[in-house]
Each structure stands twice: as C-alpha cells, then as structure tokens.
Design an enzyme around this catalytic site. Sequence first.
Site, PDB file in Angstrom:
ATOM      1  N   SER A  19      18.700 -11.789 103.255  1.00  0.00           N
ATOM      2  CA  SER A  19      17.403 -11.287 102.798  1.00  0.00           C
ATOM      3  C   SER A  19      17.217  -9.889 103.366  1.00  0.00           C
ATOM      4  CB  SER A  19      16.290 -12.197 103.333  1.00  0.00           C
ATOM      5  OG  SER A  19      15.017 -11.612 103.104  1.00  0.00           O
ATOM      6  N   THR A  77      10.707 -15.910  92.079  1.00  0.00           N
ATOM      7  CA  THR A  77      11.330 -17.246  91.961  1.00  0.00           C
ATOM      8  C   THR A  77      10.325 -18.255  92.503  1.00  0.00           C
ATOM      9  OG1 THR A  77      12.225 -17.327  94.197  1.00  0.00           O
ATOM     10  CG2 THR A  77      13.602 -16.239  92.536  1.00  0.00           C
ATOM     11  N   TYR A 111      12.119 -16.901 109.634  1.00  0.00           N
ATOM     12  CA  TYR A 111      12.978 -16.708 108.455  1.00  0.00           C
ATOM     13  C   TYR A 111      13.853 -15.469 108.645  1.00  0.00           C
ATOM     14  CZ  TYR A 111      14.094 -15.809 103.486  1.00  0.00           C
ATOM     15  OH  TYR A 111      14.737 -15.567 102.287  1.00  0.00           O
ATOM     16  N   LYS A 113      17.952 -15.315 108.641  1.00  0.00           N
ATOM     17  CA  LYS A 113      18.735 -14.537 107.676  1.00  0.00           C
ATOM     18  C   LYS A 113      19.598 -13.487 108.376  1.00  0.00           C
ATOM     19  CE  LYS A 113      17.660 -16.664 103.879  1.00  0.00           C
ATOM     20  NZ  LYS A 113      18.692 -17.380 103.104  1.00  0.00           N
ATOM     21  N   ASP A 154      22.623 -32.500 100.259  1.00  0.00           N
ATOM     22  CA  ASP A 154      21.864 -31.650 101.173  1.00  0.00           C
ATOM     23  C   ASP A 154      22.839 -30.740 101.921  1.00  0.00           C
ATOM     24  OD1 ASP A 154      20.319 -30.736 103.480  1.00  0.00           O
ATOM     25  OD2 ASP A 154      18.857 -32.254 102.874  1.00  0.00           O
ATOM     26  N   VAL A 155      22.560 -29.436 101.951  1.00  0.00           N
ATOM     27  CA  VAL A 155      23.491 -28.524 102.634  1.00  0.00           C
ATOM     28  C   VAL A 155      23.577 -28.789 104.131  1.00  0.00           C
ATOM     29  CG1 VAL A 155      23.529 -26.534 101.046  1.00  0.00           C
ATOM     30  CG2 VAL A 155      21.725 -26.690 102.774  1.00  0.00           C
ATOM     31  N   ASP A 165      23.074 -28.904  94.896  1.00  0.00           N
ATOM     32  CA  ASP A 165      21.674 -28.751  95.304  1.00  0.00           C
ATOM     33  C   ASP A 165      21.156 -30.144  95.672  1.00  0.00           C
ATOM     34  OD1 ASP A 165      19.496 -26.241  94.573  1.00  0.00           O
ATOM     35  OD2 ASP A 165      18.613 -28.187  95.085  1.00  0.00           O
TER      36      ASP A 165
END
Length: 254
Positions: free
Chosen positions: A140, A188, A153, A157, A61-62, A39
């Site tokens: 998602s 979350t 978003y 996804k 960082d991804v 992460d």
Amino acid sequence: MRADRFTGRVAVVTGAASGLGRVAAEGLSAEGARVLLFDRDGAGLADTARNCPGAVTVTGDVTSAADQARLAEEARRLGPVTLLATAAGTIGATVPLTEMAEEDWDRLFDINVKGTWLTLRAVLPLLREAGGGAVVTFASAAGLTGSPALPAYSASKAAVVMMSRSLARVHAPEGIRVNCVCPGSIETPMLEETFASAPSPEARAQREAEFRARHPLGRFGKAGEVAASVLFLLSDDAAFTTGVALPVDGGRLA
Ligand SMILES: NC(=O)c1ccc[n+]([C@@H]2O[C@H](COP(=O)([O-])OP(=O)(O)OC[C@H]3O[C@@H](n4cnc5c(N)ncnc54)[C@H](O)[C@@H]3O)[C@@H](O)[C@H]2O)c1
C-alpha cells in the site's frame, strides 16, 4: 488488454473474490492465463470465476498453512505455475494505536503479513520447479509512508514491502522476479468499509474528503488502474524489473 501476454501460463491469485484481486485475475484470464483463484469467500470466488474461462477456485483462509497447502496442491495439478499475485488483505480497525485491541492487531498482521508469507512459502517452490516466474504482492502507499488514520495497517504493509524486496534478492538467481504494488485509495469494497466504519455521516464525509485530498490527481483510483500495473509487473514487459515497490497512488507519494 492484450490477447497474448499470458497465453499458456498458469497464475495463482489470492484475494480473488473481490476488488483488486478479482480485477487482476480477470485481466490475467483475458490475456490468456489459466487462473487459480483463492479466497475465503467462496461465493465471491464463483462470481470471479464466471468471468475467467477454465478457472479453478480454492476456498480457504490465507492464515491457514493447511489451506495454503491445498492451494499449492491444486496449482500443481494445473501445470507449471509461473505467476503469483497475493491480493488477500484487510484494512483492520481505524483506531489510534493506543486504543487498538490486541486481538485486532494480531488478526491484521495474521492476514496481511503471515498470510502473504504463507502464500509465498506454498507457491514459490512451484515457480522454482517451473524454472522461473514472477510474483506481485500487494502492499500500500501506506506501507511506504506513515498513515495517521491507519497506523497498524501501515506497519503491516511496510512488512510486506520489505518481505517482497528481500525475496526479490533471494530468488533472482532462480529467474523469479518479486515486485509489489503500493496502491493509494482505490474504489473497492475495502475502501467503502473504511468509510462506512466512520461513527457518523458527517465523520464519513470528512474521512472521504481527507482521503481524496491526499491524491494530487484529485480522485480515488479504479481497480483496473492497479490491475494494469500488476499485469505489467507479472509480464515479460517487466523482465528486468524486480524488487520494486511501485506506487499506484495518484501522486500521493510524489
Ligand atoms: N482498495 C484500496 O484502497 C487499497 C489500497 C492499498 C492497498 N490495498 C490492498 O490491496 C489488496 C486488495 O484490497 P481490495 O481493496 O481489493 O480489498 P477487498 O476487501 O475488496 O478484497 C480483499 C479480498 O481478500 C480476501 N481476504 C481477506 N482476508 C482473507 C483471508 N484471511 N483469507 C483469504 N482471503 C481473505 C477477502 O475475502 C476479499 O475477497 C489488499 O491487500 C489491500 O490491503 C487496497
């Protein structure tokens, strides 16, 4: 939780400092896996690691190929890696596409799409070296149906869904299963961020009510309810399941 589903297995989990990635990592650890936690939030990673005996953390960082190469290097040291969960992601700006800034679009796709791809590019070779394994990506419910509130978003996804399904077909002959989870609204920090960005307390209350109303079960989901599906898909219980985009969404897509 069962004591033995992942005993002796090594699992890589991205987005492990918070929310769904954290709870999935804790579940894998509780069921016997040695976990490698990745992460960009080092303090959050340390908190997760406290609940995962023997965990190794990598802060990065991804969206960085160099950071992902470090992740793969550390993972290789832990022994054969057979499990991967890619939970790192971002919700982005809650604005109509016609008002979205170009840099916000780029950042969203960099994290959700390119970041997932870079993790898969770095870690899939380790699963191949191990002779097989299982991957769960995080899309998602908004990746399976249009989202008026979060169109960019939703598009990002949908890309994760099709990348995962394509990889399921490519890697099946190597004994690597690739599935993805498609959560509805889950309690979350990310969901809280979505509500907190509303321009007023009234707008926040309205957004919360709208989001809740989308779920026939009449509530938001819990992180543990998504983790249960992630662990199922990673486990041998799902040995004949690959290429699935599994809604965990309180009936939103029913
Ligand atoms: N919570 C929900 O309602 C919900 C619904 C559908 C899908 N999801 C997806 O599930 C995944 C986890 O979401 P969450 O709710 O746990 O969110 P969260 O914000 O609680 O956790 C996301 C984690 O990803 C990390 N991360 C973000 N960008 C990163 C980057 N560039 N490099 C490294 N790490 C990065 C964050 O630091 C954080 O620890 C995401 O992919 C999200 O899109 C969540």
